[in-house]
Scaffold this motif. Structure first.
Motif, PDB file in Angstrom:
ATOM      1  N   ALA A   2      99.205  72.665  70.062  1.00 49.84           N
ATOM      2  CA  ALA A   2      98.717  73.053  71.385  1.00 49.84           C
ATOM      3  C   ALA A   2      97.932  74.343  71.253  1.00 49.84           C
ATOM      4  O   ALA A   2      98.233  75.180  70.396  1.00 49.84           O
ATOM      5  CB  ALA A   2      99.883  73.225  72.356  1.00 49.84           C
ATOM      6  N   SER A   3      96.923  74.475  72.102  1.00 54.51           N
ATOM      7  CA  SER A   3      96.114  75.682  72.058  1.00 54.51           C
ATOM      8  C   SER A   3      95.374  75.813  73.390  1.00 54.51           C
ATOM      9  O   SER A   3      95.656  75.093  74.353  1.00 54.51           O
ATOM     10  CB  SER A   3      95.133  75.627  70.876  1.00 54.51           C
ATOM     11  N   SER A   4      94.428  76.746  73.408  1.00 52.24           N
ATOM     12  CA  SER A   4      93.556  76.902  74.562  1.00 52.24           C
ATOM     13  C   SER A   4      92.118  76.946  74.067  1.00 52.24           C
ATOM     14  O   SER A   4      91.859  77.013  72.868  1.00 52.24           O
ATOM     15  CB  SER A   4      93.905  78.178  75.334  1.00 52.24           C
ATOM     16  N   SER A   5      91.208  76.949  74.963  1.00 51.10           N
ATOM     17  CA  SER A   5      89.793  76.663  74.719  1.00 51.10           C
ATOM     18  C   SER A   5      89.199  77.180  73.398  1.00 51.10           C
ATOM     19  O   SER A   5      88.670  76.379  72.613  1.00 51.10           O
ATOM     20  CB  SER A   5      88.991  77.170  75.916  1.00 51.10           C
ATOM     21  N   PRO A   6      89.239  78.505  73.102  1.00 49.65           N
ATOM     22  CA  PRO A   6      88.655  78.947  71.820  1.00 49.65           C
ATOM     23  C   PRO A   6      89.391  78.347  70.630  1.00 49.65           C
ATOM     24  O   PRO A   6      88.775  78.037  69.595  1.00 49.65           O
ATOM     25  CB  PRO A   6      88.809  80.469  71.867  1.00 49.65           C
ATOM     26  N   GLY A   7      90.700  78.162  70.766  1.00 49.40           N
ATOM     27  CA  GLY A   7      91.475  77.553  69.687  1.00 49.40           C
ATOM     28  C   GLY A   7      91.132  76.092  69.502  1.00 49.40           C
ATOM     29  O   GLY A   7      91.107  75.578  68.372  1.00 49.40           O
ATOM     30  N   ILE A   8      90.863  75.392  70.600  1.00 44.52           N
ATOM     31  CA  ILE A   8      90.471  73.980  70.504  1.00 44.52           C
ATOM     32  C   ILE A   8      89.125  73.860  69.785  1.00 44.52           C
ATOM     33  O   ILE A   8      88.912  72.924  69.006  1.00 44.52           O
ATOM     34  CB  ILE A   8      90.411  73.350  71.913  1.00 44.52           C
ATOM     35  N   SER A   9      88.232  74.830  70.031  1.00 34.11           N
ATOM     36  CA  SER A   9      86.951  74.813  69.309  1.00 34.11           C
ATOM     37  C   SER A   9      87.196  74.840  67.798  1.00 34.11           C
ATOM     38  O   SER A   9      86.509  74.156  67.033  1.00 34.11           O
ATOM     39  CB  SER A   9      86.098  76.025  69.710  1.00 34.11           C
ATOM     40  N   LEU A  10      88.203  75.599  67.370  1.00 37.26           N
ATOM     41  CA  LEU A  10      88.473  75.737  65.939  1.00 37.26           C
ATOM     42  C   LEU A  10      89.064  74.479  65.308  1.00 37.26           C
ATOM     43  O   LEU A  10      88.884  74.247  64.116  1.00 37.26           O
ATOM     44  CB  LEU A  10      89.423  76.919  65.706  1.00 37.26           C
ATOM     45  N   ILE A  11      89.768  73.665  66.083  1.00 33.96           N
ATOM     46  CA  ILE A  11      90.459  72.514  65.478  1.00 33.96           C
ATOM     47  C   ILE A  11      89.599  71.262  65.431  1.00 33.96           C
ATOM     48  O   ILE A  11      90.036  70.223  64.921  1.00 33.96           O
ATOM     49  CB  ILE A  11      91.769  72.179  66.215  1.00 33.96           C
ATOM     50  N   GLN A  12      88.379  71.337  65.955  1.00 32.73           N
ATOM     51  CA  GLN A  12      87.597  70.104  66.108  1.00 32.73           C
ATOM     52  C   GLN A  12      87.316  69.381  64.785  1.00 32.73           C
ATOM     53  O   GLN A  12      87.254  68.157  64.751  1.00 32.73           O
ATOM     54  CB  GLN A  12      86.288  70.396  66.843  1.00 32.73           C
ATOM     55  N   GLU A  13      87.133  70.143  63.701  1.00 30.39           N
ATOM     56  CA  GLU A  13      86.911  69.473  62.413  1.00 30.39           C
ATOM     57  C   GLU A  13      88.126  68.627  62.037  1.00 30.39           C
ATOM     58  O   GLU A  13      87.999  67.470  61.607  1.00 30.39           O
ATOM     59  CB  GLU A  13      86.643  70.503  61.314  1.00 30.39           C
ATOM     60  N   GLY A  14      89.322  69.195  62.240  1.00 33.71           N
ATOM     61  CA  GLY A  14      90.549  68.463  61.920  1.00 33.71           C
ATOM     62  C   GLY A  14      90.735  67.232  62.793  1.00 33.71           C
ATOM     63  O   GLY A  14      91.231  66.205  62.331  1.00 33.71           O
ATOM     64  N   VAL A  15      90.338  67.322  64.060  1.00 33.08           N
ATOM     65  CA  VAL A  15      90.452  66.169  64.956  1.00 33.08           C
ATOM     66  C   VAL A  15      89.524  65.047  64.494  1.00 33.08           C
ATOM     67  O   VAL A  15      89.888  63.869  64.500  1.00 33.08           O
ATOM     68  CB  VAL A  15      90.145  66.568  66.414  1.00 33.08           C
ATOM     69  N   SER A  16      88.320  65.428  64.069  1.00 29.97           N
ATOM     70  CA  SER A  16      87.384  64.426  63.546  1.00 29.97           C
ATOM     71  C   SER A  16      87.973  63.730  62.315  1.00 29.97           C
ATOM     72  O   SER A  16      87.909  62.503  62.188  1.00 29.97           O
ATOM     73  CB  SER A  16      86.048  65.094  63.191  1.00 29.97           C
ATOM     74  N   TYR A  17      88.558  64.509  61.423  1.00 29.44           N
ATOM     75  CA  TYR A  17      89.183  63.925  60.227  1.00 29.44           C
ATOM     76  C   TYR A  17      90.330  62.990  60.623  1.00 29.44           C
ATOM     77  O   TYR A  17      90.501  61.913  60.037  1.00 29.44           O
ATOM     78  CB  TYR A  17      89.706  65.036  59.305  1.00 29.44           C
TER      79      TYR A  17
END
Length: 358
Positions: free
Chosen positions: A76-91
């Motif tokens: 779980a995170s919030s907006s700036p943190g979600i920006s950081l996890i996007q590569e992992g979500v794509s994987y």
């Protein structure tokens, strides 16, 4: 079971544990920090794992590892943190890994502030990472739904082997309401595709890399077929007093609760107005919107942003009906009275048009 008073952020963790989640990896960030705090407290009590990662990037990759082993896992995170996890979500989407991600949206862009916004719609619903992928997105509008939709998210993630988001504005994450908990479940997880360190799973491979163009195209088409199936089977929405509505209000999260009040006030004054609240932002209730357009003349979309979901409403209608937008941002939440005045202006336009056509 007696109801318990708690924050939306705490209800997320309760729902996750009752759904069988046993691994939480995260990095605290306002206004989502209570999720990590509750997970740190409760996960060990049920034999689960909590790890505060060194960053959001570390957290999403820990979720990737746990999900690969067939464990119900989340972050779980919030907006700036979600920006950081996007590569992992794509994987994870490419590797078809079930996992749950909770985003408690705050003001942006950049660091913005810690007040509630809904400006993560595009980065979550449209997929902020690279490649041809979609994620299921659930949008709660109460503390009860923070629990219930997180509980549901784990089943959907496994049913389709895909990341699932619970997307809430900071208002919903921080508000306190009574919650009635669902029954705890011990999920029967299909581990035939997992890699759990045993000889039985040695032949399995968790990957998102397909070097041959033909193989990657085949994989992408397989994902596309899955997303089409999700669009057919998993659309969820709330339609409120829409049967004869000339104007349909649309909003999700905290906005939908304000809009419901607007509908009730205006109905008492004789206005034919209704509310359509998408509960799933992907899949989007396109068919229901077109159905309502057979009666309604105008769709009025309200968001805590400068306008993101409104684009999907326009796409669904494809010119069938006019779409108007009203948004506040930066953490400013409109009152029912403020929106009511805007909707009355819409009805005045309708009356003028009727007079013009006479």
């Amino acid at each position: 079971m007696a109801k318990q008073l708690m924050k939306g952020n705490e209800a997320v963790v309760r729902g996750a544990i009752l759904a069988g989640c046993r691994a939480f990896f995260g990095y605290p960030i306002t206004p989502a920090s209570e999720i990590a705090e509750a997970a740190a407290l409760l996960m060990p009590e049920v034999g689960g794992v909590f790890i505060q990662a060194e960053s959001e990037i570390g957290a999403i990759n820990m979720v990737f590892g746990a999900a690969s082993g067939g464990v119900r896992a989340m972050t779980a995170s919030s907006s700036p943190g979600i920006s950081l996890i996007q590569e992992g979500v794509s994987y994870a989407a490419g590797a078809e890994l079930p996992m749950v991600i909770v985003d408690i949206m705050r003001g942006g862009p950049g660091l913005g502030n810690i007040a509630p916004e809904q400006a993560d719609y595009n980065q979550v619903v449209k997929g902020g990472g690279h490649g041809n992928y979609k994620v299921i997105v659930l949008a709660p509008n109460s503390v009860q739904e923070m629990c219930d939709l997180t509980y549901l998210a784990f089943d959907l993630a496994e049913k389709y082997r895909t990341p699932v988001y619970v997307l809430a504005d900071g208002f919903i994450g921080q508000m306190v309401e009574p919650v009635e908990f669902p029954e705890p479940k011990i999920p029967k997880i299909d581990k035939s595709w997992c890699v759990d360190g045993t000889s039985e799973t040695r032949h399995n491979l968790i990957t998102s890399i397909y070097l041959a163009p033909e193989d990657l195209e085949k994989h992408n088409l397989k994902l596309k077929e899955k997303y089409e199936r999700i669009k057919k089977e998993e659309v969820r929405y709330e339609a409120y007093r829409t049967e004869d509505a000339e104007v349909i209000l649309m909003g999700y999260g905290i906005v939908s609760r304000i809009l419901k009040s607007v509908v009730d006030i205006m109905r008492e004054e004789g206005y034919k107005v209704g509310l359509l609240r998408p509960i799933t932002l992907f899949p989007f209730p396109e068919q229901k919107i077109r159905e309502l357009a057979k009666v309604a003349q105008i769709f009025f979309v309200v968001e805590l942003s400068t306008g993101q979901m409104v684009d999907d409403v326009k796409l669904a209608l494809n010119g069938m009906r006019e779409v108007k937008f009203y948004g506040r941002c930066g953490g400013v939440v409109p009152s029912a009275e403020e929106i009511l005045q805007q909707v009355k202006l819409v009805f005045e336009e309708i009356e003028k048009e009727i007079e013009h056509q006479k």
